[in-house]
Design a protein around this motif. Structure first.
Motif, PDB file in Angstrom:
ATOM      1  N   GLU A  49      17.499  12.952  -0.320  1.00  0.00           N
ATOM      2  CA  GLU A  49      18.141  12.009  -1.224  1.00  0.00           C
ATOM      3  C   GLU A  49      17.560  10.604  -1.121  1.00  0.00           C
ATOM      4  N   GLY A  50      17.144  10.193   0.068  1.00  0.00           N
ATOM      5  CA  GLY A  50      16.479   8.903   0.208  1.00  0.00           C
ATOM      6  C   GLY A  50      15.155   8.881  -0.524  1.00  0.00           C
ATOM      7  N   ASN A  51      14.426   9.970  -0.430  1.00  0.00           N
ATOM      8  CA  ASN A  51      13.189  10.152  -1.180  1.00  0.00           C
ATOM      9  C   ASN A  51      13.443   9.976  -2.676  1.00  0.00           C
ATOM     10  N   ALA A  52      14.562  10.529  -3.156  1.00  0.00           N
ATOM     11  CA  ALA A  52      14.908  10.425  -4.574  1.00  0.00           C
ATOM     12  C   ALA A  52      15.190   8.982  -4.986  1.00  0.00           C
ATOM     13  N   ILE A  53      15.897   8.220  -4.141  1.00  0.00           N
ATOM     14  CA  ILE A  53      16.167   6.813  -4.449  1.00  0.00           C
ATOM     15  C   ILE A  53      14.852   6.050  -4.612  1.00  0.00           C
ATOM     16  N   ALA A  54      13.914   6.292  -3.709  1.00  0.00           N
ATOM     17  CA  ALA A  54      12.633   5.586  -3.753  1.00  0.00           C
ATOM     18  C   ALA A  54      11.810   5.991  -4.975  1.00  0.00           C
ATOM     19  N   ILE A  55      11.801   7.282  -5.299  1.00  0.00           N
ATOM     20  CA  ILE A  55      11.091   7.739  -6.497  1.00  0.00           C
ATOM     21  C   ILE A  55      11.684   7.070  -7.737  1.00  0.00           C
ATOM     22  N   ALA A  56      13.011   7.048  -7.807  1.00  0.00           N
ATOM     23  CA  ALA A  56      13.688   6.433  -8.951  1.00  0.00           C
ATOM     24  C   ALA A  56      13.353   4.949  -9.044  1.00  0.00           C
ATOM     25  N   ALA A  57      13.294   4.265  -7.901  1.00  0.00           N
ATOM     26  CA  ALA A  57      12.942   2.842  -7.899  1.00  0.00           C
ATOM     27  C   ALA A  57      11.543   2.640  -8.467  1.00  0.00           C
ATOM     28  N   GLY A  58      10.605   3.463  -8.052  1.00  0.00           N
ATOM     29  CA  GLY A  58       9.247   3.351  -8.564  1.00  0.00           C
ATOM     30  C   GLY A  58       9.175   3.554 -10.060  1.00  0.00           C
ATOM     31  N   TYR A  59       9.979   4.511 -10.556  1.00  0.00           N
ATOM     32  CA  TYR A  59      10.000   4.736 -12.004  1.00  0.00           C
ATOM     33  C   TYR A  59      10.573   3.521 -12.726  1.00  0.00           C
ATOM     34  N   TYR A  60      11.624   2.945 -12.167  1.00  0.00           N
ATOM     35  CA  TYR A  60      12.209   1.743 -12.772  1.00  0.00           C
ATOM     36  C   TYR A  60      11.208   0.588 -12.798  1.00  0.00           C
ATOM     37  N   PHE A  61      10.502   0.374 -11.688  1.00  0.00           N
ATOM     38  CA  PHE A  61       9.529  -0.718 -11.644  1.00  0.00           C
ATOM     39  C   PHE A  61       8.473  -0.555 -12.738  1.00  0.00           C
ATOM     40  N   SER A  62       8.185   0.679 -13.105  1.00  0.00           N
ATOM     41  CA  SER A  62       7.131   0.960 -14.078  1.00  0.00           C
ATOM     42  C   SER A  62       7.620   0.942 -15.520  1.00  0.00           C
ATOM     43  N   THR A  63       8.899   1.234 -15.763  1.00  0.00           N
ATOM     44  CA  THR A  63       9.382   1.437 -17.130  1.00  0.00           C
ATOM     45  C   THR A  63      10.534   0.521 -17.536  1.00  0.00           C
ATOM     46  N   ASN A  64      11.172  -0.109 -16.530  1.00  0.00           N
ATOM     47  CA  ASN A  64      12.349  -0.949 -16.785  1.00  0.00           C
ATOM     48  C   ASN A  64      13.482  -0.155 -17.438  1.00  0.00           C
ATOM     49  N   THR A  65      13.545   1.138 -17.148  1.00  0.00           N
ATOM     50  CA  THR A  65      14.646   1.976 -17.604  1.00  0.00           C
ATOM     51  C   THR A  65      15.477   2.420 -16.406  1.00  0.00           C
ATOM     52  N   VAL A  66      16.747   2.714 -16.656  1.00  0.00           N
ATOM     53  CA  VAL A  66      17.661   3.096 -15.578  1.00  0.00           C
ATOM     54  C   VAL A  66      17.519   4.592 -15.280  1.00  0.00           C
ATOM     55  N   PRO A  67      17.137   4.970 -14.056  1.00  0.00           N
ATOM     56  CA  PRO A  67      17.042   6.389 -13.705  1.00  0.00           C
ATOM     57  C   PRO A  67      18.361   6.908 -13.136  1.00  0.00           C
ATOM     58  N   LEU A  68      18.477   8.231 -13.068  1.00  0.00           N
ATOM     59  CA  LEU A  68      19.638   8.879 -12.461  1.00  0.00           C
ATOM     60  C   LEU A  68      19.202   9.663 -11.239  1.00  0.00           C
ATOM     61  N   VAL A  69      19.949   9.496 -10.146  1.00  0.00           N
ATOM     62  CA  VAL A  69      19.704  10.229  -8.897  1.00  0.00           C
ATOM     63  C   VAL A  69      20.924  11.094  -8.610  1.00  0.00           C
ATOM     64  N   TYR A  70      20.723  12.412  -8.479  1.00  0.00           N
ATOM     65  CA  TYR A  70      21.846  13.318  -8.223  1.00  0.00           C
ATOM     66  C   TYR A  70      21.785  13.847  -6.797  1.00  0.00           C
ATOM     67  N   MET A  71      22.966  14.159  -6.251  1.00  0.00           N
ATOM     68  CA  MET A  71      23.044  14.604  -4.858  1.00  0.00           C
ATOM     69  C   MET A  71      24.439  15.153  -4.564  1.00  0.00           C
ATOM     70  N   GLN A  72      24.544  15.950  -3.524  1.00  0.00           N
ATOM     71  CA  GLN A  72      25.836  16.246  -2.912  1.00  0.00           C
ATOM     72  C   GLN A  72      26.222  15.051  -2.052  1.00  0.00           C
ATOM     73  N   ASN A  73      27.514  14.808  -1.882  1.00  0.00           N
ATOM     74  CA  ASN A  73      27.915  13.656  -1.072  1.00  0.00           C
ATOM     75  C   ASN A  73      27.446  13.749   0.369  1.00  0.00           C
ATOM     76  N   SER A  74      27.173  14.941   0.865  1.00  0.00           N
ATOM     77  CA  SER A  74      26.638  15.068   2.221  1.00  0.00           C
ATOM     78  C   SER A  74      25.268  14.431   2.347  1.00  0.00           C
ATOM     79  N   GLY A  75      24.580  14.220   1.226  1.00  0.00           N
ATOM     80  CA  GLY A  75      23.269  13.576   1.257  1.00  0.00           C
ATOM     81  C   GLY A  75      23.322  12.069   1.145  1.00  0.00           C
ATOM     82  N   MET A  76      24.521  11.503   1.051  1.00  0.00           N
ATOM     83  CA  MET A  76      24.618  10.050   0.920  1.00  0.00           C
ATOM     84  C   MET A  76      24.019   9.329   2.123  1.00  0.00           C
TER      85      MET A  76
END
Length: 380
Positions: A49-76
């Protein structure tokens, strides 16, 4: 149960076009809808899930669009570092939508490994100052929440969470995706390992079906459970538990029965094989290339060469993966004599055994039995 197409359309109408995360049984309807309807360049199943947050951040930096990150709460827990030191308003102010499956929601009943996480889910979001809503089982209301969440993420440049209760984002029926790519199922492979290794071998089984299958194999074989650790939670950490046991019990074999997605989730643990002298430790990955316990979404387990990765981190390995009972037996006997930590990739086919009952266990009794077994025969 919401209409997944309507939910995805509501997100798209607000400019959410990129999705990443780790599959969850409470979100499996949505996750599988993404697989079927969003191209791979805009939907990445992450290692953790941390990997997903970072991937989403990189996409945002490149596109200025809001990404969605999904997870089970155990991955918080895996998200805390990047949420606080990468996406935070005091650092790079990354707007995100977090879709979180609420396992262990208070007063709803769930397995013990989800109870504490369920209690603290909303508390963690409050502590992180992350606004959230609890998704209703209503398409129109949920679309309204999506509009609010995306607008809030954009205006405040922050993470905003949508919490999914049981049944809201799930499929009507959990998928049981089967194939015949390899001859053995995971349960067959576990039994082949049991047959090939000494009776007093200690096993650490990863979260998901491997724990259930090991438990009921022992029942069927009349063998008891004192030599087994069932890692019913903490995905990705079964091999580290096994390593700790192996350090203290060098006179007997210790085996991790890992999953491919679980091993990938915290692959840094592989490097410990070159750091610690544990010639009695064997790390097995039961590799079906899927997040099978939560809906069958694909992993990269059969797209990468686990054997070469393990060899590069210091494990003794077989020449390649194995996939038959005879190959498993021969490989384990060979690796047991290597004099160092060993690794084996066992390729198995997809498919769940629908006849296995739920794993209703006393965690205190199981760990008490294991600790009693280890304390009377440990090296310390």
């Amino acid at each position: 149960m919401i209409n997944q197409a309507h939910f995805l359309a509501a997100l798209g109408a607000e400019g959410v076009e990129f999705f990443t995360g780790v599959p969850d049984s409470y979100l499996n309807g949505f996750c599988n809808h993404l697989l079927e309807n969003v191209p791979g360049s805009r939907h990445i199943i992450a290692a953790n899930e941390g990997n997903a947050i970072a991937i989403a951040a990189g996409y945002y930096f490149s596109t200025n669009t809001v990404p969605l990150v999904y997870m089970q709460n155990s991955g918080m827990g895996n998200t805390l570092n990047p949420l606080m030191s990468l996406a935070d308003k005091n650092v790079y102010s990354v707007p995100l939508i977090l879709l979180i499956g609420w396992r262990g929601e208070p007063s709803t009943g769930d397995w013990p490994q989800h109870e504490t996480q369920g209690i603290v889910t909303t508390k963690l979001l409050d502590m992180l100052d992350i606004p959230y809503v609890i998704a209703p089982d209503d398409d129109a209301e949920l679309a309204s929440q999506v509009r609010w969440a995306v607008a809030k993420a954009k205006s405040d440049k922050c993470a905003v969470a949508i919490i999914g209760r049981k049944g809201v984002f799930a499929s009507e029926k959990k998928a049981n995706i089967k194939d015949d790519k390899y001859p053995l199922c995971r349960e067959d492979a576990i039994e082949a390992a049991l047959n090939a290794l000494p009776k007093d071998t200690i096993y650490s089984a990863t979260t998901g079906r491997a724990t259930r299958e090991l438990y009921f194999l022992r029942e069927r074989r009349g063998e008891g459970h004192d030599c087994d650790f069932l890692n019913v939670g903490s995905m990705g950490h079964a091999s580290s538990v096994a390593l700790g046991i192996a350090v203290a019990n060098k006179h007997r074999n210790v085996v991790c029965l890992d999953g491919d997605a679980a091993a990938i989730m915290h692959m840094g643990a592989f490097a410990m094989a070159s750091k610690v002298d544990v010639p009695n430790f064997i790390h097995i990955v039961l590799n079906n290339g899927a997040h099978e316990s939560v809906g069958g979404q694909p992993s990269v387990g059969q797209m990468i060469d686990f054997t070469q990765i393990a060899k590069g981190t210091g494990y003794a390995t077989a020449s390649s993966f194995v996939s038959t009972r005879e190959e498993i037996s021969a490989a384990l006997k060979e690796l047991s004599g290597k004099g160092k930590a060993a690794f084996l990739d066992i390729r198995v086919h997809k498919g769940l055994n629908g006849t296995l009952p739920p794993l209703k266990i006393s965690h205190s009794e199981l760990i008490g039995g294991l600790m009693g077994e280890l304390s009377c025969k440990s090296d310390f």
